[in-house]
Design a protein around this motif. Structure first.
Motif, mmCIF file in Angstrom:
data_model
loop_
_atom_site.group_PDB
_atom_site.id
_atom_site.type_symbol
_atom_site.label_atom_id
_atom_site.label_comp_id
_atom_site.label_asym_id
_atom_site.label_seq_id
_atom_site.Cartn_x
_atom_site.Cartn_y
_atom_site.Cartn_z
ATOM 1 N N THR A 214 0.838 -1.198 0.000
ATOM 2 C CA THR A 214 0.000 0.000 0.000
ATOM 3 C C THR A 214 0.876 1.252 0.000
ATOM 4 O OG1 THR A 214 -0.180 -0.387 2.385
ATOM 5 C CG2 THR A 214 -2.089 -0.934 1.031
ATOM 6 N N HIS A 215 0.564 2.155 -0.922
ATOM 7 C CA HIS A 215 1.352 3.374 -1.083
ATOM 8 C C HIS A 215 0.532 4.377 -1.884
ATOM 9 C CE1 HIS A 215 1.899 1.374 -4.941
ATOM 10 N NE2 HIS A 215 2.262 2.534 -5.446
ATOM 11 N N LEU A 216 1.069 5.567 -2.051
ATOM 12 C CA LEU A 216 0.487 6.562 -2.950
ATOM 13 C C LEU A 216 1.610 7.313 -3.635
ATOM 14 C CD1 LEU A 216 -0.831 9.517 -0.806
ATOM 15 C CD2 LEU A 216 -0.143 7.401 0.262
ATOM 16 N N ASP A 217 1.266 8.012 -4.734
ATOM 17 C CA ASP A 217 2.295 8.501 -5.649
ATOM 18 C C ASP A 217 2.336 10.012 -5.924
ATOM 19 O OD1 ASP A 217 3.203 5.854 -6.156
ATOM 20 O OD2 ASP A 217 1.579 5.557 -7.575
ATOM 21 N N PRO A 218 1.592 10.865 -5.223
ATOM 22 C CA PRO A 218 1.612 12.277 -5.630
ATOM 23 C C PRO A 218 2.876 13.033 -5.246
ATOM 24 C CG PRO A 218 0.252 12.013 -3.688
ATOM 25 C CD PRO A 218 0.633 10.638 -4.135
ATOM 26 N N GLY A 219 3.701 12.467 -4.399
ATOM 27 C CA GLY A 219 4.913 13.142 -3.945
ATOM 28 C C GLY A 219 5.344 12.536 -2.627
ATOM 29 N N THR A 220 6.317 13.183 -1.968
ATOM 30 C CA THR A 220 6.766 12.696 -0.659
ATOM 31 C C THR A 220 6.797 13.869 0.310
ATOM 32 O OG1 THR A 220 9.093 12.894 -1.366
ATOM 33 C CG2 THR A 220 8.031 10.730 -1.631
ATOM 34 N N LEU A 221 7.969 14.207 0.827
ATOM 35 C CA LEU A 221 8.045 15.301 1.798
ATOM 36 C C LEU A 221 7.717 16.652 1.184
ATOM 37 C CD1 LEU A 221 11.211 14.260 3.831
ATOM 38 C CD2 LEU A 221 8.812 14.047 4.502
ATOM 39 N N ASP A 222 7.826 16.775 -0.153
ATOM 40 C CA ASP A 222 7.464 18.028 -0.801
ATOM 41 C C ASP A 222 6.005 18.394 -0.552
ATOM 42 O OD1 ASP A 222 7.673 15.588 -2.489
ATOM 43 O OD2 ASP A 222 6.499 16.726 -3.918
ATOM 44 N N LEU A 223 5.150 17.430 -0.229
ATOM 45 C CA LEU A 223 3.746 17.720 0.025
ATOM 46 C C LEU A 223 3.571 18.598 1.262
ATOM 47 C CD1 LEU A 223 2.202 14.194 -0.688
ATOM 48 C CD2 LEU A 223 2.449 16.119 -2.259
ATOM 49 N N TRP A 224 4.471 18.517 2.215
ATOM 50 C CA TRP A 224 4.431 19.372 3.409
ATOM 51 C C TRP A 224 5.384 20.571 3.296
ATOM 52 C CZ3 TRP A 224 4.416 13.997 3.946
ATOM 53 C CH2 TRP A 224 3.342 13.438 4.652
ATOM 54 N N MET A 225 6.429 20.466 2.464
ATOM 55 C CA MET A 225 7.563 21.379 2.571
ATOM 56 C C MET A 225 7.692 22.397 1.455
ATOM 57 S SD MET A 225 10.610 18.973 4.056
ATOM 58 C CE MET A 225 10.562 18.340 5.726
ATOM 59 N N THR A 226 6.904 22.317 0.392
ATOM 60 C CA THR A 226 7.000 23.306 -0.682
ATOM 61 C C THR A 226 5.800 24.242 -0.629
ATOM 62 O OG1 THR A 226 5.895 21.846 -2.278
ATOM 63 C CG2 THR A 226 8.310 21.730 -2.155
ATOM 64 N N GLN A 227 6.019 25.461 -1.086
ATOM 65 C CA GLN A 227 4.965 26.475 -0.992
ATOM 66 C C GLN A 227 3.704 26.092 -1.737
ATOM 67 O OE1 GLN A 227 6.840 30.300 -2.078
ATOM 68 N NE2 GLN A 227 6.023 31.089 -0.164
ATOM 69 N N ALA A 228 3.852 25.542 -2.930
ATOM 70 C CA ALA A 228 2.674 25.223 -3.737
ATOM 71 C C ALA A 228 1.785 24.210 -3.014
ATOM 72 C CB ALA A 228 3.093 24.692 -5.105
#
Length: 430
Positions: A214-228
Motif C-alpha cells: 500500500t502506497h500513494l504517488d503524488p509526492g513525498t516530503l514536498d507535500l508538506w515542505m514546498t509552498q505550492a
C-alpha cells in the motif's frame, strides 16, 4: 458541516523548494510550524484531525457494509455512456465519493487483444529478452517476475491508445470532475492531455507475484515542505479543514517536486491503466482505499503526538509514500479491489489514493496492462513534455524512469509522422 470563521493571523510556514540538506531538522521545523498554524485558528491539532478521522471512519463503515451485502465497491461506467454524454448524476456522485472507476468497453476487446499481440511482436522482434538487464528500479523490481514490468514506452500499441479519441474522451470526462479554475486562474486544461508515457505490465498465466504494498504517488516530503503544496493543502493547516476539497487542483499544477527514483513529474488527476487481457478480481489485481478525503488523514497524521518529531509516518525522499497498519490502520480497513475486468476495459483512481497490487500464486490467465493516466495540460506538465519530446524522438526512456533506453535502435517504434492531432498536442508540438 460548516467550519468556523477565524480571523487570527496565520503564522508563516517555512518551505524548501529543493530537498533540504538537513532532512530531519527540516521535518522538525515544519511540524512545529504546521502545529502552530493550526492552533492559531483556535482549534487543536487533535480537534482538526478528529474531523477527518470521523469522516474517514464513516466512509470505511460504508465500504465494509457494501462488501458485506455483496455489492461491488468500485463504480463501473460504460464507455458508450461517456461518449454519448449519458452518464447519470448518480453515477457521477458515486465516482466523486469513491474516487475510482472501471470504464467498461473503453476499447473493443479485440483491439486490446491485438495490441497485446503487437507488443509481444515488438519486443520479441527487437531482441528485448536477450538484451534485458533486469529491473531498473527498486520498487517495481520487488514484484519478483522476470520481467513483469517491461520498460517499453514507444510501441505503436501504446501510442495508438494514448492518442486515441476514445482515450481523450475518458480523460476529459475524468478531468472534468476536478475544479480546474479558481481565483481567476485556470490550473489545467481538462480537454488536453500531456500523453504521459509509462510502461507495460505482462504477467503470464501460472505466474507468482509478490504484488506491491500500500502506497500513494503524488509526492513525498514536498507535500508538506514546498509552498505550492502548502497552499494546495491550506485548509488542513489553517483551521478550516471542513473546506478541504480533494477535487480542487488549486496550486497543484505549477509547483516543484522533490526528485526520487519512483517520482512522477507531472500532475495527474487520475492514475490509470488499460487492460490487455481478461483478469479476475482475485488474481493479483489493483486495490485502493476508495476515499478521496483520505489524503487529509495522511497529511495530518504525522502531526499527532505519538509520531516522533523527526518522522512523517515513514514518508521520506527517494521512496514511495507508504501507507501501513502502524500509522494508518483505519485506512487499511477500507482497502477494496477492482471487479473482474476484460481486455479493453480501463481502470482509474484519484491521484492521491492509497493503492496496492495483491500478491498472487499460480495466476489464472494473463495479467496484462498498459499504464496510461489522465495528466492534463498545465504548466507543470508542459515543462515535463519538453523532456518527453526528446525521449520520443530518440527512443529513450523518459526522464521519470530508469535510464534503460532499450528502444533507441528499434526501427519499428512509433515515429513523429505517426502522430495525429491529439498526439501532437499532447507532446506540445502544436
Amino acid at each position: 458541516m460548516t467550519s468556523p470563521a477565524f480571523t487570527t493571523t496565520r503564522p508563516e510556514l517555512p518551505h524548501w523548494e529543493t530537498v533540504p540538506a538537513d532532512l530531519s531538522g527540516a521535518i522538525r521545523e515544519v511540524k512545529v510550524a504546521l502545529r502552530a498554524r493550526i492552533e492559531a485558528s483556535g482549534r487543536t491539532v487533535d480537534e482538526v484531525f478528529g474531523v477527518v478521522e470521523r469522516l474517514v471512519a464513516d466512509r470505511v463503515a460504508e465500504i465494509s457494509a457494501a462488501r458485506e451485502r455483496g455489492e461491488q465497491v468500485w463504480p463501473v461506467i460504460d464507455y458508450a455512456d461517456i461518449e454519448a454524454g449519458t452518464v447519470t448524476p448518480e453515477q457521477v456522485a458515486l465516482l466523486k465519493r469513491r474516487g475510482c472507476l472501471v470504464v467498461r468497453g473503453h476499447f473493443p476487446r479485440e483491439q486490446a487483444l491485438q495490441w497485446d499481440r503487437d507488443i509481444v511482436d515488438y519486443v520479441e522482434g527487437n531482441g528485448f529478452f536477450e538484451a534485458y538487464r533486469g529491473p531498473g528500479d527498486d520498487f517495481f523490481g520487488s514484484v519478483g517476475s522476470k520481467p513483469e514490468i517491461y520498460p517499453i514506452y514507444w510501441s505503436s500499441a501504446q501510442m495508438q491508445a494514448r492518442q486515441s479519441e476514445r482515450m481523450a474522451a475518458v480523460q476529459g470526462f475524468l478531468n472534468s470532475q476536478w475544479v480546474s479554475e479558481s481565483d481567476g486562474v485556470r490550473w489545467f486544461d481538462p480537454h488536453r492531455d500531456s500523453l504521459y508515457p509509462d510502461r507495460i505490465r505482462r504477467r503470464p498465466e501460472g505466474a507468482g507475484s509478490a504484488g506491491l504494498g500500500t502506497h500513494l504517488d503524488p509526492g513525498t516530503l514536498d507535500l508538506w515542505m514546498t509552498q505550492a503544496y502548502q497552499q494546495a493543502f491550506r485548509h488542513l493547516f489553517d483551521g478550516t479543514v471542513e473546506q478541504y476539497d480533494p477535487w480542487d487542483a488549486s496550486h497543484r499544477t505549477d509547483g516543484p517536486q522533490y526528485p526520487g527514483s519512483t517520482m512522477c513529474s507531472v500532475f495527474r488527476t487520475f492514475q490509470g491503466w488499460t487492460a490487455l487481457s481478461d483478469m479476475d478480481h482475485d488474481q493479483g489485481v489493483l486495490h485502493t482505499v476508495p476515499i478521496p478525503e483520505a489524503m487529509a488523514y495522511l497529511m495530518l497524521r504525522p502531526l499527532l503526538d505519538d509520531v516522533p518529531d523527526d518522522e512523517m509516518c515513514g514518508v521520506t525522499v527517494n521512496q514511495v509514500f507508504p501507507a501501513d497498519w502502524k500509522w494508518h490502520s483505519l485506512l487499511m480497513e477500507g482497502l477494496a479491489g477492482i471487479p473482474d475486468v476484460r481486455a479493453g476495459d480501463s481502470v482509474w483512481w484519484h491521484c492521491d489514493m492509497v493503492h496496492s497490487v495483491a500478491p498472487v500464486q499460480d495466476q489464472k490467465g494473463w495479467g496484462n496492462v498498459m499504464y496510461i493516466p489522465a495528466a492534463p495540460w498545465c504548466p507543470r506538465n508542459e515543462r515535463y513534455a519538453e523532456s518527453v519530446r526528446e525521449a520520443f524522438l530518440t527512443g529513450s526512456s523518459p526522464s521519470d524512469f530508469p535510464e534503460e533506453h532499450y528502444e533507441r535502435e528499434w526501427p519499428d517504434r512509433f515515429h513523429l509522422e505517426d502522430l495525429n492531432e491529439i498526439g501532437r498536442r499532447g507532446l506540445g508540438l502544436e
